[in-house]
Design a protein around this motif. Structure first.
Motif, mmCIF file in Angstrom:
data_model
loop_
_atom_site.group_PDB
_atom_site.id
_atom_site.type_symbol
_atom_site.label_atom_id
_atom_site.label_comp_id
_atom_site.label_asym_id
_atom_site.label_seq_id
_atom_site.Cartn_x
_atom_site.Cartn_y
_atom_site.Cartn_z
ATOM 1 N N ILE C 56 0.997 -1.306 -0.043
ATOM 2 C CA ILE C 56 -0.098 -0.072 0.187
ATOM 3 C C ILE C 56 0.942 1.242 0.084
ATOM 4 C CG2 ILE C 56 -1.682 1.257 1.310
ATOM 5 C CD1 ILE C 56 -2.831 -1.438 2.017
ATOM 6 N N ILE C 59 1.913 1.662 -3.525
ATOM 7 C CA ILE C 59 0.821 2.456 -4.331
ATOM 8 C C ILE C 59 0.794 3.644 -4.062
ATOM 9 C CG2 ILE C 59 -1.603 2.245 -4.725
ATOM 10 C CD1 ILE C 59 -1.581 -0.667 -4.237
ATOM 11 N N PHE C 60 0.847 4.017 -3.101
ATOM 12 C CA PHE C 60 0.711 5.666 -2.586
ATOM 13 C C PHE C 60 1.892 6.262 -3.446
ATOM 14 C CE2 PHE C 60 2.801 8.761 0.262
ATOM 15 C CZ PHE C 60 1.672 9.638 0.085
ATOM 16 N N VAL C 63 1.444 6.398 -7.084
ATOM 17 C CA VAL C 63 0.333 7.370 -7.684
ATOM 18 C C VAL C 63 1.152 8.676 -7.784
ATOM 19 C CG1 VAL C 63 -1.392 8.574 -7.139
ATOM 20 C CG2 VAL C 63 -1.412 6.069 -6.993
ATOM 21 N N HIS C 481 -7.838 -2.444 -17.535
ATOM 22 C CA HIS C 481 -6.523 -1.937 -17.185
ATOM 23 C C HIS C 481 -5.353 -2.412 -18.025
ATOM 24 C CE1 HIS C 481 -3.123 -2.104 -13.711
ATOM 25 N NE2 HIS C 481 -3.047 -1.267 -14.336
ATOM 26 N N GLN C 538 -4.324 3.448 -14.580
ATOM 27 C CA GLN C 538 -3.476 3.253 -13.438
ATOM 28 C C GLN C 538 -4.504 3.459 -12.351
ATOM 29 O OE1 GLN C 538 -1.310 1.051 -14.341
ATOM 30 N NE2 GLN C 538 -1.556 2.100 -16.266
ATOM 31 N N ILE C 539 -5.193 4.748 -12.423
ATOM 32 C CA ILE C 539 -6.020 5.024 -11.538
ATOM 33 C C ILE C 539 -7.177 4.000 -11.243
ATOM 34 C CG2 ILE C 539 -7.625 6.770 -10.800
ATOM 35 C CD1 ILE C 539 -4.874 7.603 -10.505
ATOM 36 N N PHE C 541 -6.859 0.983 -11.989
ATOM 37 C CA PHE C 541 -6.399 -0.146 -10.918
ATOM 38 C C PHE C 541 -6.564 0.263 -9.467
ATOM 39 C CE2 PHE C 541 -2.652 -1.379 -8.450
ATOM 40 C CZ PHE C 541 -2.802 -2.911 -8.670
ATOM 41 N N VAL C 542 -6.095 1.319 -9.368
ATOM 42 C CA VAL C 542 -6.146 1.747 -7.755
ATOM 43 C C VAL C 542 -7.400 1.465 -7.125
ATOM 44 C CG1 VAL C 542 -5.476 3.557 -6.049
ATOM 45 C CG2 VAL C 542 -4.168 3.268 -8.052
ATOM 46 N N PHE C 545 -8.489 -1.852 -7.015
ATOM 47 C CA PHE C 545 -7.600 -2.509 -5.727
ATOM 48 C C PHE C 545 -8.387 -2.205 -4.367
ATOM 49 C CE2 PHE C 545 -4.268 -2.422 -2.123
ATOM 50 C CZ PHE C 545 -3.667 -3.384 -2.699
ATOM 51 N N PHE C 546 -8.695 -1.076 -4.115
ATOM 52 C CA PHE C 546 -9.247 -0.719 -2.901
ATOM 53 C C PHE C 546 -10.623 -1.153 -2.862
ATOM 54 C CE2 PHE C 546 -5.437 2.120 -2.829
ATOM 55 C CZ PHE C 546 -4.932 1.611 -1.482
#
Lengths: 280, 161, 616
Positions: C56, C59-60, C63, C481, C538-539, C541-542, C545-546
């Motif tokens: 995580i 990932i932060f 981004v 994605h 990619q956003i 994907f994020v 993910f969450f």
């Protein structure tokens, strides 16, 4: 999958090799392995420094002769090359020896012995640090060698001095190519001496390669930092031994063994620091 | 893990102390004799002196690792896994040192250039005469601030020579 | 498929009857682990939680790093556009002129490029990739209760966290973050007065990376000792999944190369703070010669790249390991050439230490020594090619499941081939002299270690997400994605090869004032647009993910993919110690797919009567 599988005892075909899993293939606990690999990586850190030293030395046209630079003894003796640093090396070797003894006593579960020999090791470490402090003080205070300025230069030709520096050098003294000299500071002013070369030219001493002073303080300082942290860890572990903490543990005095490895490593690094700074 | 009994272990320790001590003294003697401190007018050739000292240092390192750090009594796999990676440093040493040597020669080439090409300013109290050629004011004013282009220029000139 | 699936009960039976009891759950030392919120989620010593923390945090950073690239791509593609809408985000770094047009400060452009590189290379692709998956998979796949030292493992994450905080802080200081390139070459990095980012920004940068080195070393020592000492019974080295081999070699590379980087940084810190001249010589500032002579900036470059080259393999090897495993599982075929794969990982690891100067052909390295570096560099093509052919052979004739993880694996192979081929160009010093510091280089390394490593990471995340969070990620979003990223990445970096060949240099603020580069304005616009679209994928994907973490499809089977490796023998809610009772013993290698007409045979299943071990 077949439920009618007859379950038989695990058959490990690669024999009872130590590598077949469920074992320690190196017959060493994870803690000791981690210490070894930490030391390996630390060796690479020091290698990085010493290789940088070598590279800068190779790139430098001259380099001071260590016998000339490191030639003071406590009590005002000068021109006694390498004696003090040989003593320092001995101190470190002796502290390594006492550390081995502490580990051996640990194998016999002799708490008192471990504490005694560790105490001696700590004293050895402190003595080494003291020696280093004295050495640095002499170089910085007496000879004004700092991390930025190196007053130790090397003659690139033979010649004769035209004046004296108020210390050892007198007007008319001759010198040979390759000898190291020290530029003294007089009332906060550097006084490079002028000299006459064999061809009759009048020239002046130049400062030595800066990298010499910087690398010396940096690398011996980094080693000294290792010694210092070693002493601190030794102290903590000695107190733990004395408190009886380790005798209750399954692996007993393994902690002493691990700090022992670290301490010998510090000695090992010194072998190479001694080689490159004081001998070569 | 000690494969020696207690008394033997103690002997090994004492032996180690004596060996390390003797080798250290031998190193220092080589340094002093080689540089002519002990016998007046006698110098060892550098190559012999240096290789002797390096060999002895490596022997000391070997002894510390194998006896004091008990490497001799570990399984061969551990010994290999710790010692073999250090072999990578051999190539590093060769490459780095040869680089250092190259810098030396290139600097020398720059400094040995005929001075007349450049308007050489008095190199007042430059700390190191070897670099005074770079000290010329004209050069500096043409390209102020740009340390890197300075560097590249001189490299180019060096290679073109 | 149902006939080949083992049920829960049978699985447990296998572990119960054949597993071995290490009396783990009888001891109470596990109790300190997850007793309250703090020990469960924050200062967790559980490798699975630490893996999630790494992921995580990664990932932060990803981004942030990607947003930076979008900002500087905007500047490159549309140098005349009004960027005043970024003012709320970037503040003083956007200057609004009299006409009301907002411009990105050139100084900050460099800072963005620098930070983009640093963040992606170290924080995302080193910590986020190898940190996440080494932590998650090593204990699970070798059959260990946890890492060798859970405490140091926790410290490893927290050093990384600390390093992240320092780096993050440096983004907000008034002089800006460091702006001299992610490689931090002196003199820009060594002289605090060299540029506005070289002051406090560079100090924070160095401090952050020293902390990062500590984190990597703590992690690396742990991974190595865990793989060596904590393998379960029967898990010999030649039965380990390729992921573990890759993580092991990665950890060894990190352990040996990061200390050298640290030594380089320590010397740099002294040059900055204490006036030494390890890296400085012949520097002029405003016509005045600096009093710093005798060092060499090339020394720093050597020290840096002695790390730097192994570092690119630290990034790509975990991705290779993940891809090998996922490819094999979803192609339902044993990996082709298992031993060749292992030997090529080892060969790549070894070679990575002796090729570093190929990054420095234009720095003034002695051309003689360059020859050796060229030869060593080109040899790397051999093990790399072995791996590529083995992946393709694994796919050949497989019963391929085209799920997102598999797609990303195939994408990885594609990227690795196209990026690797340009590497052969650049490895030759004679061609590198032409291509050095152009967009050709940018395209090369972004494809081969940027995009490819990200693809490996995505494959890993999609594949092991159920193991991490007990739920699946959304497949439809995942496929969108993948396709947008795949096409987008080629659209971004493909044209860069072309403009690089034409000589467009990297790290320039704008190109439209150069006659030579004017022709590429449209291409630059195209790249920027493609980059923005890829960024939004990619956003996606994020978000996926969450969202999937809480709302994704629940995992109902223990072994959803029919995979052989041990991580799927643990309960769905994998608790502390990984296996509730005994630890499974390993009876066979990890790639018995399609053997004896069985779709898969998990590693802890004993050989049937008359069955031979697969030769590998």
């Amino acid at each position: 999958m077949a439920a009618e599988h007859t379950l038989h005892a695990p058959e490990i075909h690669e024999g009872d090799s130590v590598w077949s899993g469920g074992k320690e293939p190196f017959k060493a606990s994870y803690g000791k392995l981690m210490m070894w690999y930490f030391l390996l990586s630390d060796a690479f850190t020091f290698a990085g420094f010493l290789i940088s030293y070598g590279t800068l030395r190779f790139s430098s046209p001259t380099w001071p002769v260590p016998d000339f630079v490191f030639s003071s003894l406590p009590g005002g003796f000068t021109h006694k090359p390498l004696i003090f640093v040989t003593f320092m090396t001995f101190v470190l070797i002796v502290s390594s020896v006492t550390m081995v003894r502490a580990v051996q006593e640990g194998h016999r579960y002799n708490k008192k012995g471990v504490v005694f020999w560790m105490l001696l090791t700590i004293l050895g470490g402190l003595c080494f640090l003291g020696c280093q402090a004295w050495e640095w003080t002499t170089l910085m205070g007496g000879e004004h060698m700092t991390i930025r300025r190196n007053p130790f230069g090397t003659h690139i030709e033979s010649g004769v001095y035209l004046e004296g520096d108020g210390h050892d050098i007198k007007a008319g003294d001759t010198f040979e190519k390759g000898h190291t000299y020290l530029i003294h500071k007089h009332e906060d002013v550097w006084k490079p001496l002028s000299y006459k070369t064999e061809t009759g030219e009048i020239k002046e001493q130049q400062f030595g390669p800066k990298a010499f002073g910087a690398l010396f303080f940096f690398i011996t300082g980094f080693h000294g930092f290792h010694v210092l942290s070693g002493v601190i860890f030794l102290l903590i572990i000695m107190l733990n031994v004395a408190s009886g903490l380790y005798s209750q543990r399954k692996n007993h005095y393994e902690m002493v063994e691990k700090i022992g490895l670290y301490w010998h490593f510090v000695d090992l690094v010194w072998v190479f620091v001694f080689l490159v700074f004081y001998l070569l | 893990m000690a494969h020696l009994n207690y008394e033997e272990g103690k002997k090994v320790v004492f032996k180690g102390f004596v060996i390390l001590g003797i080798v250290t003294i031998a190193e220092v003697m080589v340094a002093l004799v080689g540089k002519g401190y002990i016998i007046d007018g006698f110098h060892l050739p550098r190559f012999i002196m240096y290789s002797l000292m390096i060999t002895m240092s490596f022997y000391k390192a070997f002894y510390i690792v194998f006896e004091f750090m008990h490497m001799r009594y570990e399984v061969p796999g551990l010994v290999r896994s710790v010692l073999m990676p250090t072999l990578l440093l051999i190539w590093a040493v060769i490459a780095f040192f040869s680089e250092g040597n190259t810098w030396y020669h290139w600097r020398k080439k720059v400094n040995d250039r005929p001075i007349s090409q450049f308007s050489r300013a008095a190199s007042s109290h430059s700390e190191n005469s070897l670099y005074h050629i770079m000290d010329t004011k004209n050069q500096a004013q043409e390209k102020p601030m740009h340390a890197e282009s300075e560097k590249k220029d001189s490299t180019l000139e060096k290679t073109h020579k | 498929m149902s006939d080949t699936h083992t049920t829960h009960v049978e699985k447990d039976k296998l572990i119960q009857e054949l597993g071995y009891d290490d009396h783990f759950h009888e001891h109470h030392h596990g109790d300190k682990y997850q007793t309250n919120f703090l020990t469960t989620y924050i200062f967790s010593q559980d490798h699975k939680m630490i893996a999630r923390q790494f992921l995580i945090t990664g990932i932060f950073w990803a981004v942030i790093g990607a947003s930076m690239s979008i900002i500087f791509r905007l500047q490159l593609g549309f140098p005349d556009a009004d960027l005043s809408w970024l003012k709320p985000l970037l503040g003083q770094w956007i200057t609004i002129n009299d006409a009301g047009i907002g411009r990105l400060d050139p100084e900050f452009y460099y800072a963005l490029v620098t930070m983009h590189g640093t963040i992606i290379v170290f924080f995302v692709l080193t910590a986020g990739l190898s940190g996440t998956f080494s932590n998650l998979l090593i204990p699970l796949q070798v059959g260990a209760r946890d890492m060798a030292s859970p405490f140091l493992n926790m410290l490893s994450y927290w050093f990384f966290f600390l390093s992240s905080v320092v780096m993050f802080y440096s983004l907000f200081i008034s002089t800006g973050p460091f702006a001299g390139g992610w490689t931090a070459y002196p003199p820009l990095s060594a002289l605090p007065q060299a540029s506005s980012g070289s002051g406090a920004g560079m100090t924070l940068w160095t401090v952050s990376l020293v902390l990062f080195v500590v984190s990597v070393l703590l992690g690396g020592m742990n991974y190595i000792t865990t793989v060596l000492n904590l393998r379960t019974k029967g898990m010999s080295m030649w039965r380990m999944p390729l992921t573990i081999w890759a993580f092991l070699v990665t950890a060894i590379l990190a352990l040996l190369s990061f200390p050298v980087l640290a030594s380089g940084f320590f010397l740099l810190l002294f040059d900055r703070g204490l006036g030494t001249s390890f890296y400085l010589s012949d520097i002029f500032i405003n016509g005045q010669a600096l009093d710093r002579i005798g060092g060499s900036p090339i020394l720093y470059q050597h020290l840096f790249w002695f790390l730097g080259h192994p570092e690119v393999y630290i990034i790509i090897l975990p991705a290779m390991g993940i891809v090998s495993e996922v490819l094999s599982v979803h192609a339902r075929k044993p990996i082709f050439g298992y031993r060749a794969m292992v030997y090529s990982i080892l060969a790549i690891g070894f070679l990575s230490f002796i090729v570093w100067a190929h990054h420095m052909f234009m720095s003034g390295v002695n051309p003689f020594i360059s020859n050796f570096f060229v030869v060593f560099t080109l040899i790397i093509a051999v093990p790399s090619a072995v791996k590529v052919f083995n992946w393709i052979s694994t796919l050949y004739g497989g019963n391929i499941r085209m799920n997102t993880a598999m797609l990303f694996c195939i994408g990885f192979v594609s990227m690795f081939i196209s990026g690797g081929l340009t590497g052969i160009f650049l490895g030759n010093s004679s061609i590198d002299i032409q291509q050095h510091d152009t967009y050709f280089v940018v395209a090369h390394f972004h494809i081969v270690m940027g995009v490819a490593a990200f693809f490996g990471m995505f494959a890993g995340v999609y594949n092991w997400f159920p193991k991490m969070f007990g739920r699946f990620m959304n497949e439809t979003l995942g496929k969108i994605h993948f396709w947008v990223t795949m096409i987008g990445a080629y659209a971004v970096f493909g044209p860069m090869h072309y403009i690089g060949m034409a000589g467009v240099p990297r790290r320039y603020y704008r190109f439209d004032n150069f006659d030579a580069f004017k022709d590429f304005d449209d291409l630059n616009k195209f790249i920027t647009v493609a980059a923005i679209i890829t960024f939004f994928a990619q956003i996606l994907f994020v978000v996926n993910f969450f969202w999937s973490m809480y709302k994704g499809k629940k995992m109902t089977e223990q072994n959803p993919y029919g995979s052989n490796s041990l991580e799927w023998t643990t309960p769905i809610e994998t608790g502390h110690g990984n296996w509730p009772g005994k630890i499974p013993t390993v009876q066979r290698w990890a790639y018995d797919y399609g053997k004896d007409d069985k779709e898969f045979i998990p590693q802890h299943t004993p050989l049937a009567e008359g069955e031979e071990h697969s030769s590998h």
